[in-house]
Design an enzyme around this catalytic site. Sequence first.
Site, short mmCIF file in Angstrom:
data_model
loop_
_atom_site.label_atom_id
_atom_site.label_comp_id
_atom_site.label_asym_id
_atom_site.label_seq_id
_atom_site.Cartn_x
_atom_site.Cartn_y
_atom_site.Cartn_z
N ASN A 175 30.16 -33.74 18.04
CA ASN A 175 31.05 -33.81 19.22
C ASN A 175 31.40 -32.45 19.81
O ASN A 175 32.47 -32.28 20.38
CB ASN A 175 32.35 -34.57 18.89
CG ASN A 175 32.06 -35.92 18.29
OD1 ASN A 175 31.09 -36.57 18.68
ND2 ASN A 175 32.85 -36.33 17.33
N ARG A 176 30.53 -31.48 19.61
CA ARG A 176 30.75 -30.10 20.09
C ARG A 176 32.00 -29.46 19.48
O ARG A 176 32.50 -28.45 19.98
CB ARG A 176 30.83 -30.04 21.63
CG ARG A 176 29.62 -30.64 22.31
CD ARG A 176 29.52 -30.22 23.75
NE ARG A 176 29.10 -28.82 23.89
CZ ARG A 176 27.85 -28.41 23.76
NH1 ARG A 176 26.88 -29.25 23.49
NH2 ARG A 176 27.56 -27.14 23.90
N LEU A 177 32.53 -30.08 18.42
CA LEU A 177 33.71 -29.49 17.78
C LEU A 177 33.23 -28.57 16.64
O LEU A 177 33.41 -28.87 15.45
CB LEU A 177 34.65 -30.59 17.27
CG LEU A 177 35.21 -31.48 18.38
CD1 LEU A 177 36.13 -32.56 17.82
CD2 LEU A 177 36.00 -30.63 19.41
N HIS A 178 32.58 -27.53 17.04
CA HIS A 178 31.95 -26.65 16.07
C HIS A 178 32.98 -25.82 15.31
O HIS A 178 34.08 -25.59 15.80
CB HIS A 178 30.97 -25.71 16.80
CG HIS A 178 30.09 -26.44 17.75
ND1 HIS A 178 29.25 -27.47 17.34
CD2 HIS A 178 29.93 -26.34 19.09
CE1 HIS A 178 28.61 -27.94 18.39
NE2 HIS A 178 29.00 -27.28 19.47
#
Length: 214
Positions: A192-195
Site C-alpha cells: 500500500n505504498r506504506l514503505h
Amino acid sequence: MNKKESNTTIEKIISKELAKDKVFENPFNQFSLWFDEAKQFETFEPTAAVLSTIDKENHPSARTILLKDVNEKGFVFYTNYGSKKAKELTSNPNASLLFLWKELQRQVRMEGTTKKVSRKESEEYFHSRPRESQIGAWASAQSSVIPDRKSLDDKFEEYRKKLGEDEIPLPDFWGGYILVPNYFEFWQGRPNRLHDRICYKLENNNWKIFRLAP
Ligand SMILES: Cc1cc2nc3c(=O)[nH]c(=O)nc-3n(C[C@H](O)[C@H](O)[C@H](O)COP(=O)(O)O)c2cc1C
C-alpha cells in the site's frame, strides 16, 4: 536454491517490518546485514551505487560506481583523480551514495564527506585488478573529450607496449576515495505504498535513529 525457493526466501525477508527497535544501533551493522542479503539475492551488481557530487556552481551530478570496501570508517570506491567527480570532490568533499537493491525492494542512501584513501591502499587494490584493467586506467584520461574510439584503443596498445611485462605502477592520477557518512536512510518497500524508512543521523558521536513518512 532454485528460483521458487529463492523467491520464497526473498518474500520472507521483505515481509518483515523495518522498525526503530529492530534495526542495529550502528548503521554500519545494518548496512552489512542488507549488503550480505543483496549479495545473495540481487541479480545485477549489488556493489553498484550512485555517487552524487556538487560542482563549484552548486550543480549536482550523479554516476554509478562500484563499492570496493566497507570498513569501520566508511565506504571505498576507486576512480580517476582527474575525472569530473574527482574535481568536484576536491572543491566540495560532500557527497552521497545510493544503493538500489530492487529484487529486495530496498534502497540505502547515505551522505557524508569524502577524502582520498592512502596511496598504499590504492596500490593494493590497483594490483588486485586484472592486468588489462590496470593498462586501461593508464590509457584513459577519464572524463576528458576524445576524438573517437580508435584513439582510445590506440592509447591502450601504446601503454600495453610501454608497460611491458613488469608490475604496472599505480598512476598518480588514479586511486580511491572513502565516503565517511553522517547520515543513512534504509528504505524497505511495504504494501500500500506504506514503505518503511529508518534513518540514522550522527549527533555528538551518537547515531540518532528515527522514522520518516514514506
Ligand atoms: C555498473 C557501473 C559501474 C561503474 N563503476 C565505476 C567505478 O567503480 N569507478 C569509476 O570511476 N567509474 C565507474 N563507472 C563509470 C561511471 O559511472 C562514470 O561514467 C565515470 O566514472 C565518469 O564519471 P565522471 O565524469 O562524473 O567523473 C561505472 C559505471 C557503471 C554503469
